[in-house]
Design an enzyme around this catalytic site. Structure first.
Site, PDB file in Angstrom:
ATOM      1  N   ASP A   1      -3.840   0.893  -9.645  1.00 51.90           N
ATOM      2  CA  ASP A   1      -5.274   0.661  -9.870  1.00 51.90           C
ATOM      3  C   ASP A   1      -5.565   0.479 -11.353  1.00 51.90           C
ATOM      4  OD1 ASP A   1      -5.183   1.295  -7.221  1.00 51.90           O
ATOM      5  OD2 ASP A   1      -6.180   3.244  -7.426  1.00 51.90           O
TER       6      ASP A   1
ATOM      7  N   GLU B   1       0.847  -1.204   0.000  1.00 51.62           N
ATOM      8  CA  GLU B   1       0.000   0.000   0.000  1.00 51.62           C
ATOM      9  C   GLU B   1       0.877   1.246   0.000  1.00 51.62           C
ATOM     10  OE1 GLU B   1      -3.017  -0.125  -1.280  1.00 51.62           O
ATOM     11  OE2 GLU B   1      -3.740  -1.446   0.304  1.00 51.62           O
TER      12      GLU B   1
HETATM   13  C1  GLA Z   1      -4.858   4.663  -4.394  1.00 50.47           C
HETATM   14  C2  GLA Z   1      -3.984   5.036  -5.591  1.00 50.47           C
HETATM   15  C3  GLA Z   1      -2.979   3.940  -5.890  1.00 50.47           C
HETATM   16  C4  GLA Z   1      -2.196   3.516  -4.659  1.00 50.47           C
HETATM   17  C5  GLA Z   1      -3.163   3.260  -3.500  1.00 50.47           C
HETATM   18  C6  GLA Z   1      -2.414   3.008  -2.220  1.00 50.47           C
HETATM   19  O1  GLA Z   1      -5.677   3.583  -4.705  1.00 50.47           O
HETATM   20  O2  GLA Z   1      -4.789   5.272  -6.719  1.00 50.47           O
HETATM   21  O3  GLA Z   1      -2.105   4.362  -6.919  1.00 50.47           O
HETATM   22  O4  GLA Z   1      -1.218   4.455  -4.335  1.00 50.47           O
HETATM   23  O5  GLA Z   1      -4.046   4.337  -3.282  1.00 50.47           O
HETATM   24  O6  GLA Z   1      -1.678   1.858  -2.307  1.00 50.47           O
END
Ligand code: GLA
Length: 389
Positions: A175, A40
């Site tokens: 994501d 994360e």
């Molecule tokens: C969001 C962002 C991702 C990532 C997560 C944390 O979902 O869009 O790119 O940084 O937070 O892991």
């Protein structure tokens, strides 16, 4: 306010398009949300992540309209937005529309006017990437409609750019990657520095992943996200200055950090500690899942949450409470908050028995303490973004 959110599914998207525009769409795309099993805030730190696409989707129906106007209809909000392609394409004050405008802007020279309707069943603001599903799905749908033959990585970058420039969130790449590259029953270990990945099939028969939505949406989520990004960049700068071999977080070990503790401001050190230890956990949990060692995988989820709470400081009272409550049951092997942080969903690895009992109990206690509802969202690991019509 969301009006139709629960109702949209694969069968209804075409009807919604026809009701709105009085003709049939040429293309329909199904674009998934994601879970992140481990890693994360490591993506924008050139680290490792282990996401997977899930069976909750954004559906996008689109047709060419032979004029210079982009008409967008949000089924979930029951709201419309139009954009004249002859005028400057810029951010407006409708946040859901901004995400789409950002993608349209990137493809401006290659597309014409369109009628578009979209809606889905990915819980919004829950850390499972409904906005990436939307941006990727729009890029995919436009590529199909105008025969642009965009590569998946091109679409990943276009979708991410829209979040950066139109939603003003400096997100990483995880994501969008998970949404476009997802494979049924596979977890995807992505190296965010080289952008290479390894897909591993996991058979978790007898166990399952569930999402538990805290229904907490933190107002400062986006600004906190952006500040974590600069704090972790600052930590890396200090590490680089003290050791010339360090070029990225992938060159930093936990023992190196232990030795540096007194030389860095405590907060900055903690950010670095989370990133380096989460990078390690990504590889560990991949191995444990592949060798069906679920007890150990569960422990790693709990360790991940501990690190998010104490080192990266991105959890909140509510998600901490949920993780503790779930862990009181032997059915739950481990749990952690997923996504950007400060609320949203907790991902738990559970034995595939009596889960409802466990959730119901946790929901009662959660309601007593926070006066909030706790939702249980079953998830299966699914195929990435694709055309369904
Ligand atoms: C969001 C962002 C991702 C990532 C997560 C944390 O979902 O869009 O790119 O940084 O937070 O892991």
């Amino acid at each position: 306010m969301l009006k139709n959110r629960d109702k949209i599914n694969i069968y209804e998207i075409e009807d919604h398009f026809i009701n709105k525009y009085n003709y049939k769409p040429e293309v329909i795309v199904q674009s998934p949300g994601r879970i992140n099993i481990m890693g994360e805030h490591t993506d924008y730190n050139e680290g490792y992540v282990l996401p997977a696409a899930i069976d909750h989707y954004m559906f996008i129906a689109v047709s060419k309209n032979q004029c210079d106007v982009v008409n967008i209809y949000s089924i979930d909000y029951d709201e419309s937005y139009s954009l004249n392609l002859k005028e400057a394409v810029k951010r407006g004050d409708v946040s859901w529309a901004n995400l789409i405008i950002g993608v349209v802007k990137s493809l401006l020279s290659k597309i014409g006017g369109i009628d578009l309707a979209f809606g889905g069943n990915i819980p919004e603001g829950a850390g499972v990437s409904s906005s990436a599903a939307l941006c990727c799905g729009i890029a995919y749908a436009l590529s199909e409609l105008f025969n642009l033959k965009l590569e998946k990585w091109e679409m990943v970058k276009i979708a991410q750019k829209s979040e950066h420039e139109f939603a003003l969130v400096q997100c990483g790449i995880m994501d969008q990657f998970a949404c476009l590259f997802g494979i049924t029953n596979h977890v995807l270990l992505l190296d965010c520095k080289t952008l290479t990945f390894q897909a591993s099939e996991i058979d978790i028969t007898g166990y399952k992943f569930i999402l538990v939505n805290s229904n907490v949406k933190h107002n400062l989520k986006d600004s906190e996200y952006n500040s974590r990004k600069s704090e972790s960049a600052k930590a890396l700068e200090i590490l680089k200055q003290s050791n010339l071999k360090v070029k990225s977080y992938q060159d930093v070990s936990l023992s190196m950090l232990d030795n540096m503790r007194s030389e860095m401001p405590d907060m900055v050190w903690k950010r670095a500690y989370h990133i380096v230890s989460d990078n390690k956990r990504v590889h560990q949990i991949t191995d444990e899942l592949k060798s069906r060692n679920y007890e150990k995988a569960g422990e790693l989820l709990n360790e991940g949450h501990f690190s998010e709470k104490n080192f990266y400081e991105i959890t909140c009272e509510e998600t901490d409470f949920i993780v503790n409550e779930l862990n009181r049951s032997k059915t739950v092997l481990g749990a952690r908050q997923v996504g950007g942080g400060f609320g949203g969903c907790v991902l738990a690895l559970v034995k595939d028995v009596n889960v409802n009992e466990v959730i119901d109990k946790a929901a009662i206690n959660y309601k007593k303490v926070f006066s909030l509802t706790l939702d249980h969202i079953p998830v299966n690991i699914s195929q990435g973004c694709h055309r369904i019509f």
